[in-house]
Design a protein around this motif. Structure first.
Motif, PDB file in Angstrom:
ATOM      1  N   ILE A  94      70.723  89.426  42.283  1.00 26.82           N
ATOM      2  CA  ILE A  94      70.008  90.105  41.505  1.00 26.82           C
ATOM      3  C   ILE A  94      68.842  90.503  41.859  1.00 26.82           C
ATOM      4  O   ILE A  94      68.084  91.792  41.723  1.00 26.82           O
ATOM      5  CB  ILE A  94      70.396  89.918  39.818  1.00 26.82           C
ATOM      6  N   ASN A 150      68.463 102.068  37.319  1.00 26.07           N
ATOM      7  CA  ASN A 150      68.878 101.349  36.381  1.00 26.07           C
ATOM      8  C   ASN A 150      69.649 100.143  37.076  1.00 26.07           C
ATOM      9  O   ASN A 150      70.317 100.469  37.929  1.00 26.07           O
ATOM     10  CB  ASN A 150      69.905 102.040  35.341  1.00 26.07           C
ATOM     11  N   GLY A 151      69.569  99.036  36.509  1.00 25.91           N
ATOM     12  CA  GLY A 151      70.319  97.695  37.241  1.00 25.91           C
ATOM     13  C   GLY A 151      69.382  97.413  38.479  1.00 25.91           C
ATOM     14  O   GLY A 151      70.020  96.550  39.124  1.00 25.91           O
ATOM     15  N   GLY A 152      68.553  98.045  38.816  1.00 29.16           N
ATOM     16  CA  GLY A 152      67.701  97.233  40.022  1.00 29.16           C
ATOM     17  C   GLY A 152      67.124  96.120  39.823  1.00 29.16           C
ATOM     18  O   GLY A 152      66.607  95.500  41.117  1.00 29.16           O
ATOM     19  N   GLY A 153      67.030  95.437  38.732  1.00 35.40           N
ATOM     20  CA  GLY A 153      66.601  94.000  38.623  1.00 35.40           C
ATOM     21  C   GLY A 153      65.155  93.896  37.924  1.00 35.40           C
ATOM     22  O   GLY A 153      64.555  92.692  37.677  1.00 35.40           O
ATOM     23  N   LYS A 154      64.873  95.027  37.271  1.00 38.89           N
ATOM     24  CA  LYS A 154      63.386  94.927  36.685  1.00 38.89           C
ATOM     25  C   LYS A 154      63.259  94.097  35.345  1.00 38.89           C
ATOM     26  O   LYS A 154      62.316  93.248  35.221  1.00 38.89           O
ATOM     27  CB  LYS A 154      63.077  96.499  36.063  1.00 38.89           C
ATOM     28  N   SER A 155      64.216  94.219  34.538  1.00 40.65           N
ATOM     29  CA  SER A 155      64.097  93.313  33.388  1.00 40.65           C
ATOM     30  C   SER A 155      64.444  91.891  33.897  1.00 40.65           C
ATOM     31  O   SER A 155      63.805  90.918  33.346  1.00 40.65           O
ATOM     32  CB  SER A 155      65.160  93.722  32.268  1.00 40.65           C
ATOM     33  N   THR A 156      65.378  91.708  34.632  1.00 40.53           N
ATOM     34  CA  THR A 156      65.702  90.239  35.275  1.00 40.53           C
ATOM     35  C   THR A 156      64.356  89.642  35.743  1.00 40.53           C
ATOM     36  O   THR A 156      63.872  88.455  35.419  1.00 40.53           O
ATOM     37  CB  THR A 156      66.606  90.467  36.479  1.00 40.53           C
ATOM     38  N   GLN A 187      63.122  94.660  26.294  1.00 42.21           N
ATOM     39  CA  GLN A 187      63.711  96.037  26.352  1.00 42.21           C
ATOM     40  C   GLN A 187      64.511  96.204  24.973  1.00 42.21           C
ATOM     41  O   GLN A 187      64.513  97.192  24.453  1.00 42.21           O
ATOM     42  CB  GLN A 187      64.792  96.164  27.725  1.00 42.21           C
TER      43      GLN A 187
HETATM   44  N1  LIG Z   1      72.926  86.918  34.017  1.00 38.11           N
HETATM   45  C1  LIG Z   1      73.426  88.042  34.631  1.00 38.11           C
HETATM   46  N2  LIG Z   1      74.839  87.704  35.170  1.00 38.11           N
HETATM   47  C2  LIG Z   1      75.405  88.847  35.493  1.00 38.11           C
HETATM   48  N3  LIG Z   1      74.665  89.976  35.955  1.00 38.11           N
HETATM   49  C3  LIG Z   1      73.521  90.158  35.754  1.00 38.11           C
HETATM   50  C4  LIG Z   1      72.949  89.054  34.826  1.00 38.11           C
HETATM   51  N4  LIG Z   1      71.621  89.467  34.392  1.00 38.11           N
HETATM   52  C5  LIG Z   1      71.413  90.728  34.963  1.00 38.11           C
HETATM   53  N5  LIG Z   1      72.461  90.881  35.657  1.00 38.11           N
HETATM   54  C6  LIG Z   1      72.664  92.501  36.595  1.00 38.11           C
HETATM   55  O1  LIG Z   1      71.693  92.597  37.222  1.00 38.11           O
HETATM   56  C7  LIG Z   1      71.307  93.837  37.522  1.00 38.11           C
HETATM   57  C8  LIG Z   1      70.045  93.915  37.199  1.00 38.11           C
HETATM   58  O2  LIG Z   1      69.743  93.988  35.791  1.00 38.11           O
HETATM   59  P1  LIG Z   1      68.510  94.398  34.824  1.00 38.11           P
HETATM   60  O3  LIG Z   1      68.498  94.288  33.417  1.00 38.11           O
HETATM   61  O4  LIG Z   1      67.303  93.473  35.714  1.00 38.11           O
HETATM   62  O5  LIG Z   1      68.144  95.804  35.607  1.00 38.11           O
HETATM   63  P2  LIG Z   1      67.039  96.846  34.991  1.00 38.11           P
HETATM   64  O6  LIG Z   1      66.483  97.026  36.371  1.00 38.11           O
HETATM   65  O7  LIG Z   1      66.240  96.509  34.127  1.00 38.11           O
HETATM   66  O8  LIG Z   1      67.754  98.183  34.576  1.00 38.11           O
HETATM   67  P3  LIG Z   1      67.547  99.129  33.273  1.00 38.11           P
HETATM   68  O9  LIG Z   1      66.763 100.096  34.112  1.00 38.11           O
HETATM   69  O10 LIG Z   1      68.792  99.799  33.146  1.00 38.11           O
HETATM   70  O11 LIG Z   1      66.752  98.464  32.261  1.00 38.11           O
HETATM   71  C9  LIG Z   1      72.432  94.601  36.646  1.00 38.11           C
HETATM   72  O12 LIG Z   1      73.317  94.910  37.455  1.00 38.11           O
HETATM   73  C10 LIG Z   1      72.727  93.625  35.552  1.00 38.11           C
HETATM   74  O13 LIG Z   1      74.189  93.805  35.294  1.00 38.11           O
END
Ligand SMILES: Nc1ncnc2c1ncn2[C@@H]1O[C@H](COP(=O)(O)OP(=O)(O)OP(=O)(O)O)[C@@H](O)[C@H]1O
Ligand SMILES: [Mg+2]
Lengths: 247, 316
Positions: free
Chosen positions: A22, A42-48, A89
């Motif tokens: 991720i 979306n899903g790029g990993g920002k919140s992570t 978020q």
């Molecule tokens: N604990 C986890 N287990 C499995 N997949 C995860 C986990 N945490 C995040 N992901 C996946 O990692 C990817 C990144 O998630 P994240 O929430 O960081 O995206 P984002 O950049 O914040 O997206 P958005 O713009 O939609 O908020 C997503 O595909 C999500 O499904």
């Protein structure tokens, strides 16, 4: 100063069929006093990434240094005490806690009414209507979101991370919010990271980071990155129509 | 509550006064009618023009007789047990006259520093007259470091006449080792009852609740809310039962937070014996929401501090 060194976050697939990267070997430095916007698909990993910095998720590799100290294994509580904060978020609601007590808990002390009001005003909430309301299901999504932002303001952080603060917020409050962030951006002692898809917020940035597929796709001063994003996408926000940009 | 100067009987020790504050928010003698029962006997009693408190002749307990159309008065009837090993069954009957509007503050506190089990079984019956409004507040509390148990088994029967309203706020947050609560309400036409039960168990405590609400009258309604937290090795069992015998509304909602090795069962029953009866039950048992915990930790709180804040809010 925040330094991420070769930071990774990998999760195992539920069915044991392998693993998913991720965040992949991220190197990033955020100097003090910078106003940084992180954007990307979306899903790029920002919140992570934000959760890794706050300690909500544990990295599977790499290091996080804050003002030179390795905080990689530090608890959320201890990172909070160092002055790091994160506006979710999707903020949780609290049955039985009023807006006022939530703000006080955030500040770490009983806040006087006028101070609570000033934080609420900054996020476009008319404070008298909200101060004694519970942060429960009776509040709308946009209201909860704005209260979340206000709690971060009440903490006077050294490093504040806002995760899509604009999401679900109406145009009028959004204008207020942009103003508030503009003031935060002028402050050059504390660092602010805003995860956002909004060009009006990006325009406030000292620096923009584009995160895609868990990697930094591009990074640099706003004046360099922002025009590239515009040419790549034309307009990528619903709300802004790039007034004046097309002439 | 307005308070007069301390005029407490000299039999009330600092422990007694602490207990009274915990269970009935009493600091000094309250305004209005009151009866304080201590270690198995009444120690202070006071009636007013509209509210008479009468000692029962045939068994332990009191009759509380509230004249029709008595408005904005309060009655305090706390019970405290501070001697180890006191066991009692007490009968309290409330007669609330037509059109009265009163608040009744009950409550029981057991302070047990000895080895004997202390037990208070309060049998309460309410006769609520036509259009009367009653607010009933009951707090159960225990402390003391003896091995003797602190046991409370309240039984409450509420008979509600036409158009009456009853609000019951029952709390047991700390220190009661074992409790078996039975509550029954019988509602006539347009009677309304609102029950909020809040409970926290810890250690090896056990709590069992049986509640039956019979909605017999047309237009009657009931709202029952139960919020509980089970910690450590404690056990909680709920049997709420709403019976719609007429055109009526009933809503039962049980929410519990489970922690540690606690066990919680919620076994609801709802019945409708009339085509226009609407009876709803909702129940949920779950851990503390982890997002809430994390959020508070990002404010610099420890996990324990965050849990306490969430539980306090949940039980508020
Ligand atoms: N604990 C986890 N287990 C499995 N997949 C995860 C986990 N945490 C995040 N992901 C996946 O990692 C990817 C990144 O998630 P994240 O929430 O960081 O995206 P984002 O950049 O914040 O997206 P958005 O713009 O939609 O908020 C997503 O595909 C999500 O499904
Ligand atoms: Mg996100």
């Amino acid at each position: 100063m925040l330094e991420l060194k070769n930071l990774s976050f990998t999760v195992e697939n539920e069915d044991g069929s392998g693993s998913l990267d991720i965040i992949e070997g991220l190197d990033l430095t955020i100097p003090d006093g910078k106003f940084v916007v992180i954007t990307g698909p979306n899903g790029g990993g920002k919140s992570t990434l934000a959760k890794l910095i706050m300690g909500i998720e544990q990295p599977t590799g790499g290091q996080i240094l804050y003002n030179g100290t390795d905080i990689t294994n530090m608890s959320i509580t201890d990172r909070a005490k160092l002055g790091i904060g994160y506006a979710f978020q999707q903020p949780p609601r609290f049955k039985g806690l009023t807006v006022r007590s939530l703000l006080s808990l955030a500040a770490g002390k009983e806040l006087p009414e006028d101070e609570c009001c000033s934080y609420l005003t900054r996020v476009g909430l008319c404070s008298m209507d909200y101060l004694n309301r519970e942060v429960d299901n009776s509040l709308s999504g946009g209201e909860v979101k704005r209260i979340e932002i206000a709690t971060l303001m009440a903490r006077h952080l050294d490093l504040a991370i806002y995760d899509e603060p604009e999401a679900g917020i109406d145009l009028w409050s959004f204008a207020m919010l942009v103003d508030t962030f503009k003031k935060l951006a002028k402050n050059d002692t504390n660092s602010v990271i805003i995860i956002s898809h909004q060009e009006r917020i990006m325009q406030l940035a000292d620096e923009i980071i584009v995160l895609a597929n868990g990697k930094v796709q591009s990074q640099g001063p706003k004046d360099e990155i922002f025009p590239k994003l515009l040419t790549e996408f034309g307009s990528f926000s619903n709300e802004c129509t790039l007034r004046g940009e097309g002439k | 509550m307005e308070l007069k100067d301390f005029k407490f009987d000299s039999t009330l020790t600092p422990t007694d006064q602490h207990m009274l504050r915990e269970i009935a928010d009493m600091i000094g003698t309250p305004d209005g009618a009151f009866n304080i029962r201590k270690n198995g006997e009444g120690v202070v009693k006071s009636s007013t023009d509209n509210i008479e408190i009468r000692q029962k002749a045939d068994k332990p307990g009191i009759d509380i007789i509230i004249k029709p159309f008595t408005v904005a008065e309060k009655v305090h009837i706390p019970v405290i047990i501070t001697d180890s090993g006191v066991q009692e069954t007490v009968y309290n009957d409330f007669y609330i006259g037509e059109g009265a509007n009163v608040e009744i503050v009950a409550g029981c506190g057991i302070h047990n520093c000895g080895d004997g089990d202390s037990k208070h079984d309060g049998i309460h019956s309410f006769h609520i007259g036509k259009n009367a409004i009653v607010k009933y507040v009951e707090k159960h509390y225990g402390d003391g470091d003896g091995n003797g148990k602190r046991i409370m088994n309240p039984t409450t029967v509420v008979n509600m006449d036409e158009g009456s309203y009853c609000e019951m706020d029952m709390v047991q947050i700390k220190g009661v080792d074992s409790t078996y609560r039975k509550t029954e309400a019988n509602l006539a036409d347009n009677a309304k009852i609102y029950v909020l039960e809040r409970l926290m168990t810890h250690g090896k405590q056990e709590a069992k609740t049986d509640m039956v609400v019979n909605l017999n009258g047309e237009g009657s309604s009931a709202q029952i809310i139960s919020r509980t937290v089970g910690k450590d090795d404690s056990v909680q069992v709920f049997y709420p039962n709403a019976v719609g015998n007429n055109a009526c509304h009933a809503h039962v909602q049980c929410d519990s937070i489970i922690m540690d090795n606690a066990k919680i069962s919620s076994i609801p029953a709802i019945s409708a014996n009339h085509p226009d009866a609407q009876v709803i039950h909702e129940a949920a048992i779950g851990k503390i929401n982890s997002d809430q915990l994390i959020k508070l930790e990002t404010f610099g709180m420890s996990e324990e501090e965050a849990e306490d804040i969430i539980i306090q809010g949940f039980l508020k």
